[in-house]
Scaffold this active site. Structure first.
Site, PDB file in Angstrom:
ATOM      1  N   LYS A 186      17.451 -28.643   0.109  1.00 34.10           N
ATOM      2  CA  LYS A 186      15.707 -28.825   0.493  1.00 34.10           C
ATOM      3  C   LYS A 186      15.133 -27.673  -0.318  1.00 34.10           C
ATOM      4  O   LYS A 186      14.879 -26.640   0.019  1.00 34.10           O
ATOM      5  CB  LYS A 186      15.872 -28.644   2.366  1.00 34.10           C
ATOM      6  CG  LYS A 186      14.117 -27.957   3.046  1.00 34.10           C
ATOM      7  CD  LYS A 186      15.051 -27.020   4.404  1.00 34.10           C
ATOM      8  CE  LYS A 186      14.162 -26.349   5.024  1.00 34.10           C
ATOM      9  NZ  LYS A 186      14.426 -26.050   6.811  1.00 34.10           N
ATOM     10  N   GLU A 202      17.189 -33.765  13.473  1.00 30.44           N
ATOM     11  CA  GLU A 202      17.454 -31.758  13.517  1.00 30.44           C
ATOM     12  C   GLU A 202      16.629 -31.609  14.749  1.00 30.44           C
ATOM     13  O   GLU A 202      15.782 -31.861  15.027  1.00 30.44           O
ATOM     14  CB  GLU A 202      16.910 -31.545  12.262  1.00 30.44           C
ATOM     15  CG  GLU A 202      17.197 -30.011  11.911  1.00 30.44           C
ATOM     16  CD  GLU A 202      16.489 -29.331  10.183  1.00 30.44           C
ATOM     17  OE1 GLU A 202      15.774 -28.717  10.760  1.00 30.44           O
ATOM     18  OE2 GLU A 202      16.164 -30.656   9.736  1.00 30.44           O
TER      19      GLU A 202
END
Length: 206
Positions: free
Chosen positions: A129, A40
């Site tokens: 998340k 990411e």
């Protein structure tokens, strides 16, 4: 592959906050060599779409490459155009989730409460998340998993390092987003590789 397939390969998400395009390919190769399969690049990094594009072209299907710290739904189309296949947010915004899914990407938005979690799943989130994990606990994660749809992947993010992964895994964490414990601005590829090895060792012990 869906999110669960990628996490089955390796449940660690490398967050390269602050990485620069000129160094990102070497760091990406180092991560892949150590078994990391999800990478990411936060959008508050220098030229993040350039870095995402370089990683996507270099890594192909060897890694799931995407963007983090995505705040604006309009950014999703640009991330997809650059080659990104994953959108991660720090906050609970169903509009970003819907935009990511409309662009054909996986979406892992941030949440902290059951209400946020259910709203994000309804919008199409592929996983969630738990952020900031420092403000929660493995007990909180276990309680959340008891009420969320069975099989919902939850990834604690924030303050995760080799020494505290085991209790989170025992509570049901599907994976972890790893920031400074795997990359800090200025780290070279060998440094990142060494950090990744330490995390993988801790994961095996967990």
């Amino acid at each position: 592959m869906d999110l669960k397939d990628w996490l089955a390969r390796c449940p660690l998400v490398a967050i390269l906050r602050g990485v620069r395009p000129a160094e990102v390919e070497a760091i990406g190769e180092a991560l892949i060599a150590e078994g990391i399969a999800v990478i990411e690049v936060p959008l508050n990094s220098p030229d993040p779409l350039d870095s995402i594009g370089r990683l996507a072209r270099r890594c192909g299907d060897r890694a799931l490459v995407g963007a983090g710290t995505v705040l604006d739904p309009a950014d999703c189309a640009r991330i997809a155009e650059a080659g990104g296949r994953l959108v991660v947010t720090p906050h609970a915004d169903p509009d970003v989730v819907r935009a990511a899914k409309a662009a054909g990407m996986l979406a892992v938005p941030g949440f902290f409460t059951p209400g946020e979690a259910f709203a994000l799943l309804k919008a199409g989130a592929d996983g969630l998340k738990l952020f900031p994990a420092e403000a929660a606990s493995p007990a909180v994660l276990k309680a959340l998993l008891a009420v969320l749809p069975k099989g919902t992947p939850i990834l604690p993010v924030g303050g995760i390092e080799p020494g505290n992964m085991a209790p989170w895994r025992a509570a049901g964490a599907a994976g972890f987003g790893i920031g400074s414990a795997i990359y800090r601005p200025g780290d070279d590829a060998p440094t990142v590789a060494a950090k990744a090895r330490a995390l993988q060792g801790a994961l095996a012990g967990a």
